[in-house]
Design a protein around this motif. Structure first.
Motif, PDB file in Angstrom:
ATOM      1  N   SER A  29      12.470   1.261  31.602  1.00  0.00           N
ATOM      2  CA  SER A  29      13.157   1.187  32.628  1.00  0.00           C
ATOM      3  C   SER A  29      12.889   1.552  33.707  1.00  0.00           C
ATOM      4  N   LEU A  30      12.980   1.159  35.016  1.00  0.00           N
ATOM      5  CA  LEU A  30      13.025   1.718  36.764  1.00  0.00           C
ATOM      6  C   LEU A  30      12.999   3.346  36.585  1.00  0.00           C
ATOM      7  N   ALA A  31      14.136   3.491  35.942  1.00  0.00           N
ATOM      8  CA  ALA A  31      14.161   4.942  36.121  1.00  0.00           C
ATOM      9  C   ALA A  31      13.215   5.480  35.328  1.00  0.00           C
ATOM     10  N   ARG A  32      13.070   5.238  33.969  1.00  0.00           N
ATOM     11  CA  ARG A  32      11.973   5.418  32.981  1.00  0.00           C
ATOM     12  C   ARG A  32      10.845   5.798  33.796  1.00  0.00           C
ATOM     13  N   GLN A  33       9.939   4.349  35.182  1.00  0.00           N
ATOM     14  CA  GLN A  33       8.823   4.467  35.220  1.00  0.00           C
ATOM     15  C   GLN A  33       9.022   5.494  36.600  1.00  0.00           C
ATOM     16  N   LEU A  34       9.948   5.758  37.436  1.00  0.00           N
ATOM     17  CA  LEU A  34      10.147   6.295  38.366  1.00  0.00           C
ATOM     18  C   LEU A  34       9.440   7.928  38.026  1.00  0.00           C
ATOM     19  N   TYR A  35      10.750   8.401  37.032  1.00  0.00           N
ATOM     20  CA  TYR A  35       9.639   9.608  36.620  1.00  0.00           C
ATOM     21  C   TYR A  35       8.665   9.529  35.884  1.00  0.00           C
ATOM     22  N   LEU A  36       8.074   8.805  35.681  1.00  0.00           N
ATOM     23  CA  LEU A  36       6.900   8.654  34.595  1.00  0.00           C
ATOM     24  C   LEU A  36       5.795   9.137  36.357  1.00  0.00           C
ATOM     25  N   ARG A  37       5.923   8.619  37.098  1.00  0.00           N
ATOM     26  CA  ARG A  37       5.628   8.584  38.745  1.00  0.00           C
ATOM     27  C   ARG A  37       5.270   9.767  39.243  1.00  0.00           C
ATOM     28  N   PRO A  54      12.407  13.871  48.696  1.00  0.00           N
ATOM     29  CA  PRO A  54      13.283  13.207  49.611  1.00  0.00           C
ATOM     30  C   PRO A  54      14.826  13.240  48.439  1.00  0.00           C
ATOM     31  N   SER A  55      15.896  12.267  49.315  1.00  0.00           N
ATOM     32  CA  SER A  55      17.615  12.277  48.680  1.00  0.00           C
ATOM     33  C   SER A  55      17.058  11.821  47.564  1.00  0.00           C
ATOM     34  N   THR A  56      17.698  11.234  46.704  1.00  0.00           N
ATOM     35  CA  THR A  56      17.830  10.142  45.955  1.00  0.00           C
ATOM     36  C   THR A  56      18.670   9.171  46.613  1.00  0.00           C
ATOM     37  N   ARG A  57      19.540   9.261  47.364  1.00  0.00           N
ATOM     38  CA  ARG A  57      20.032   8.094  48.335  1.00  0.00           C
ATOM     39  C   ARG A  57      18.894   8.004  49.283  1.00  0.00           C
ATOM     40  N   ARG A  58      17.976   8.637  49.953  1.00  0.00           N
ATOM     41  CA  ARG A  58      16.650   8.352  50.611  1.00  0.00           C
ATOM     42  C   ARG A  58      16.104   7.375  49.745  1.00  0.00           C
ATOM     43  N   LEU A  59      15.386   7.876  48.620  1.00  0.00           N
ATOM     44  CA  LEU A  59      14.365   8.051  48.331  1.00  0.00           C
ATOM     45  C   LEU A  59      15.017   6.545  47.378  1.00  0.00           C
ATOM     46  N   SER A  66      18.386   0.612  42.800  1.00  0.00           N
ATOM     47  CA  SER A  66      19.002   1.587  42.993  1.00  0.00           C
ATOM     48  C   SER A  66      19.659   3.195  42.974  1.00  0.00           C
ATOM     49  N   ARG A  67      20.874   3.830  43.725  1.00  0.00           N
ATOM     50  CA  ARG A  67      20.796   5.607  43.515  1.00  0.00           C
ATOM     51  C   ARG A  67      20.640   5.628  42.260  1.00  0.00           C
ATOM     52  N   THR A  68      21.194   5.073  40.984  1.00  0.00           N
ATOM     53  CA  THR A  68      21.452   4.993  40.063  1.00  0.00           C
ATOM     54  C   THR A  68      20.208   5.940  39.372  1.00  0.00           C
ATOM     55  N   VAL A  69      19.651   4.950  40.108  1.00  0.00           N
ATOM     56  CA  VAL A  69      18.177   4.772  39.215  1.00  0.00           C
ATOM     57  C   VAL A  69      17.709   6.322  39.786  1.00  0.00           C
ATOM     58  N   THR A  70      17.308   6.568  40.610  1.00  0.00           N
ATOM     59  CA  THR A  70      16.276   7.997  41.223  1.00  0.00           C
ATOM     60  C   THR A  70      17.039   8.839  40.543  1.00  0.00           C
ATOM     61  N   LEU A  71      18.893   8.765  40.908  1.00  0.00           N
ATOM     62  CA  LEU A  71      19.425  10.373  40.236  1.00  0.00           C
ATOM     63  C   LEU A  71      18.931  10.147  38.530  1.00  0.00           C
ATOM     64  N   ALA A  72      18.694   9.144  37.719  1.00  0.00           N
ATOM     65  CA  ALA A  72      18.622   9.753  36.138  1.00  0.00           C
ATOM     66  C   ALA A  72      16.850   9.671  36.130  1.00  0.00           C
ATOM     67  N   ALA A  73      16.431   9.415  36.962  1.00  0.00           N
ATOM     68  CA  ALA A  73      15.009  10.084  37.038  1.00  0.00           C
ATOM     69  C   ALA A  73      14.756  11.158  37.242  1.00  0.00           C
ATOM     70  N   TYR A  74      15.580  11.940  38.568  1.00  0.00           N
ATOM     71  CA  TYR A  74      15.132  13.308  39.001  1.00  0.00           C
ATOM     72  C   TYR A  74      16.090  14.570  38.243  1.00  0.00           C
ATOM     73  N   ASP A  75      16.961  13.888  37.271  1.00  0.00           N
ATOM     74  CA  ASP A  75      17.664  14.384  36.687  1.00  0.00           C
ATOM     75  C   ASP A  75      16.973  15.351  34.789  1.00  0.00           C
ATOM     76  N   GLN A  76      15.971  13.737  35.001  1.00  0.00           N
ATOM     77  CA  GLN A  76      15.005  13.742  33.427  1.00  0.00           C
ATOM     78  C   GLN A  76      13.932  14.916  34.111  1.00  0.00           C
ATOM     79  N   LEU A  77      13.905  14.942  35.217  1.00  0.00           N
ATOM     80  CA  LEU A  77      13.286  15.908  35.608  1.00  0.00           C
ATOM     81  C   LEU A  77      13.046  17.528  36.160  1.00  0.00           C
ATOM     82  N   VAL A  78      14.516  17.164  36.243  1.00  0.00           N
ATOM     83  CA  VAL A  78      14.714  18.827  36.979  1.00  0.00           C
ATOM     84  C   VAL A  78      15.261  18.817  35.020  1.00  0.00           C
ATOM     85  N   VAL A  79      15.913  18.527  33.625  1.00  0.00           N
ATOM     86  CA  VAL A  79      16.109  18.708  32.567  1.00  0.00           C
ATOM     87  C   VAL A  79      14.672  19.183  32.093  1.00  0.00           C
ATOM     88  N   GLU A  80      13.479  18.460  32.299  1.00  0.00           N
ATOM     89  CA  GLU A  80      12.440  18.906  31.762  1.00  0.00           C
ATOM     90  C   GLU A  80      11.101  20.080  32.581  1.00  0.00           C
TER      91      GLU A  80
END
Lengths: 497, 497
Positions: A29-37, A54-59, A66-80
């Motif tokens: 998924s895009l979110a997973r790719q962004l998280y991994l990058r 950058p903010s989720t909106r700006r990125l 979609s902002r849903t993607v950036t939110l999901a990726a950031y969330d996972q990075l914060v959790v980890e």
């Protein structure tokens, strides 16, 4: 892959992440790719600690996603633990992988230095071996017993003379120990404690003066060593081998020690039971030298298989060489803070006198309820439920470890308890020590207890104690997944040992 | 007056007491006469420790008196600690007056050496200042709140993340401190403790390393000094004068101390309040040097008269130089073991982190009930009742002291609390120190807390802290009577100072 930062490099700089390229046709998924990058950028050091993302909106705008993607990726990075979110200010790269970077740069890790305690993950995250199965505790039944116990026993509970604990609870625990460990035990043989650290404190205050020696197992419980050292005892680490504590070495190092502290059923943390010949050798030494053996058969309520060996106290024909300690907090809830010391009435009396000198009894609030819980069969029922449930969790953890970690770890056999012991393969430890891995894991929300941290001398094995009693299958599997990711990341570090 | 003993002299010998002569026409009862004669024999050393007395039946026969008389006399002697009754074996002369004899023989008493702790009277005897008014505690109300609190708050109470204590209790205590001390306080400013010793432990573990210095008041609380020393702090005794802690001396002795521990409302044990100029000087020093002042306004819930001074925390304009500690065990029951630290949220957070590192939360069993007790008005009601009742007891004690002890003691003024401070006249202290008198009193079932035992340097005064919150008028008056007898006995010793 390059990145653009504005402002001064390092702390406080803001990155644009414009270089990140995502593949819309990939199976990931895009979110997973962004998280991994982003994860790769932090691991490689291209994104340094303190950098603001950058903010989720700006990125989302920058990358056309979609902002849903950036939110999901950031969330996972914060959790980890790769990023930290600061309220009202955005996401920043965390400094917590500095241990890893230092290791890579310096090549010679500080192998046995525990990481900064404050940098550790909060207690209670997987796989904290001290996290108890409080979700299984029958809180409603307990609420009823709290009221009932106080109606029955309130007069005693408010009194000033409860230095050995409430009579009702001492009697209930004596009965429990008769049934569980076959100890010949009446309430006179039992003093209530606030748990094992409290037991060690009051035993040393009652039975010794400062500078007395105590044998402790090496590796052994760090917290116990700290408690004993604070009490002014001289802690003598005695090595543990395949039969448990080496009595011959103990006799050589400190023949006149006042105490020996042992975990005979299942040595902590190695898991080895103390062999019968060592048990008799230990008691023989105690009888010869007048020492007192403090036996902690922790987790003995949670035996899955095998048969318990003859207890140390059953071998103590003189009857005053062994004090058995135990806690109920681990099998109920951490705030219970009630346990016991069992031993000869004269030793128990000395403990009560020491408690009176200190002027502070063990909290009586929950003592009436615990007496009712044990005496009325509530504890037995709870333990049956606990054994059934955590057996499932243990199986889930074992299966996940085998499937995701394979040869990287070895799972040691266990017959009792609420944690597995795993050791790490040489392929892993040639890159990072268990303590370093635990520090990295802390930043990802895992609470790994490294075997090395319990050792005084160079440890025979590196690995972890993995508690599994406080989380359901899904969280355990997710925890193993996060550990697997971490070890994969570690694989990118060149071996240096 | 001679006596006849059979067997070897001293320990184990049996006396006949045939020499005792009673006067049937005297105004004193036969029982009182017999009691006085035997008491004199033990005080003069003619009856030595370990000597067995004839049975009540035999002595009655020997002296030609009723057995009721011998029983009454022996009972009184046992109660007052001259004799001890051994089950099935009769009455023996107690060894506990050895301190008095040593003093008389040697002439130079070990003035500031506390008596053997094991030789002290059991806790809770008059006038143990640590004995709380548990008889006044509303046990039934509490039993109900224990059940109710757990039904409301059980999920939190079994959790692992209660390192600062249950949110409900923190909020209730914040409200209590706002009302009582005018502290600006929310639950974020409060961490739950197991009492003041626990508070000192967690503060030092959270905010300092070993070998840091701490100012303590001299004289001051012995238990606090012991706790701090165990934690590895360097305890710096700073003298107390008529305005309380001498800040100038503190600055000279240890300008860079990490902490100062003070009892500002009512210095323990001198009773002096810390003057306003000293309060500002203390805070100024803390601000300059980055030190933390630990303020223990003990007994502040029990003010009878006067007005409290501006609290240290209200003077702390920077907001992070003062931690206020307190305990609820003293005003409820000793087994409650719940108290608090109040201070800036960042300091409170550091305490919670330290608690998490230690791995043991404060027992949660009674926290929900205490939250209900405070929040629901139960504590206020209890305190009103307590103030009314112990004011009566204080009056009874004061009257009895004036009547029976007259000029031998001086009663210091007090505005708050559950103990009186009395000082001894030179006529008394020229014969025996307060510590020696306390040792003698212990043998007679009194628990006197000598002023000298709290001093590090030579104490300005000798005397006692007399607790009065745990006994009714009759027992307090009987206690004063026993103390008067004791001082009369001391009068027979030649003055040597």
């Amino acid at each position: 892959m390059g990145i653009t930062t504005s402002g001064s490099p390092g702390k406080g700089a803001t990155t644009t992440l414009l270089s990140v390229v995502l593949d819309r046709r990939a199976t990931e998924s895009l979110a997973r790719q962004l998280y991994l990058r982003i994860r790769d950028l932090t691991l490689s050091g291209q994104l340094t600690a303190g950098t603001r993302l950058p903010s989720t909106r700006r990125l989302a705008g920058d990358l056309g996603i979609s902002r849903t993607v950036t939110l999901a990726a950031y969330d996972q990075l914060v959790v980890e633990g790769y990023l930290e979110a600061r309220r009202g200010s955005g996401q920043y790269v965390r400094a917590l992988n500095r241990t890893l970077k230092t290791r890579v740069r310096l090549g010679t890790p500080a192998k046995h230095v525990a990481p900064e305690a404050d940098a550790l993950a909060p207690r209670g995250r997987p796989f904290d071996p001290d996290a108890p199965p409080s979700t299984l505790f029958p809180t409603r039944v307990w609420a009823r017993l709290m009221g009932r116990g106080w109606r029955l026993d309130g007069q005693a509970a408010v009194g000033l003379d409860q230095w050995a604990g409430l009579a009702s609870l001492r009697a209930a625990i004596a009965e429990h120990l008769r049934a569980l460990q076959g100890l010949e035990c009446t309430s006179e043989h039992v003093a209530i404690t606030a748990g094992n650290a409290d037991a060690l404190q009051i035993i040393t205050r009652a039975l010794t003066s400062r500078d007395a020696q105590i044998w402790v197992e090496d590796p052994g419980h760090v917290g116990a060593r700290r408690t004993l050292a604070r009490e002014g005892l001289k802690v003598v680490p005695v090595p543990v081998d395949a039969e448990g504590l080496d009595i011959t070495v103990g006799r050589r190092l400190a023949p006149r020690a006042r105490f020996a502290l042992v975990t005979p059923s299942r040595q902590f943390p190695s898991g080895v039971p103390l062999s019968l010949s060592r048990r008799t050798a230990l008691i023989d030494w105690a009888h010869e030298s007048g020492a007192v053996v403090i036996a902690d058969d922790y987790d003995s309520e949670l035996r899955f298989s095998g048969r318990p060996m003859a207890s140390l106290s059953s071998l103590d024909t003189r009857g005053d060489a062994v004090l058995t300690v135990g806690s109920f907090s681990k099998i109920t809830f951490p705030g219970l803070r009630l346990g016991y010391v069992a031993g000869s009435p004269s030793l128990i009396d000395r403990l009560a006198r020491a408690r009176a000198r200190e002027g502070a009894p063990v909290a009586t609030g929950a003592q009436p309820a615990l007496a009712e819980f044990i005496g009325g069969g509530g504890l037995s029922k709870h333990l049956r439920n606990l054994r059934r449930q955590i057996t499932q969790w243990r199986h889930a953890l074992t299966a996940a470890l085998r499937e995701r970690l394979g040869d990287a770890v070895k799972i040691l056999p266990q017959e009792v308890g609420m944690h597995l012991t795993i050791t790490l393969s040489d392929a892993v430890t040639s890159r990072l020590s268990d303590i370093e891995i635990a520090a990295l894991a802390a930043a990802r929300g895992l609470n790994l207890d490294p075997l090395s941290s319990h050792a005084v001398a160079t440890p025979a094995h590196q690995g972890f104690l993995l508690g599994y009693a406080a989380w359901d299958e899904a969280r355990l599997v997710a925890g193993v997944e996060a550990l697997a990711h971490l070890l994969e990341d570690c694989d990118r570090i060149p071996a240096s040992r």
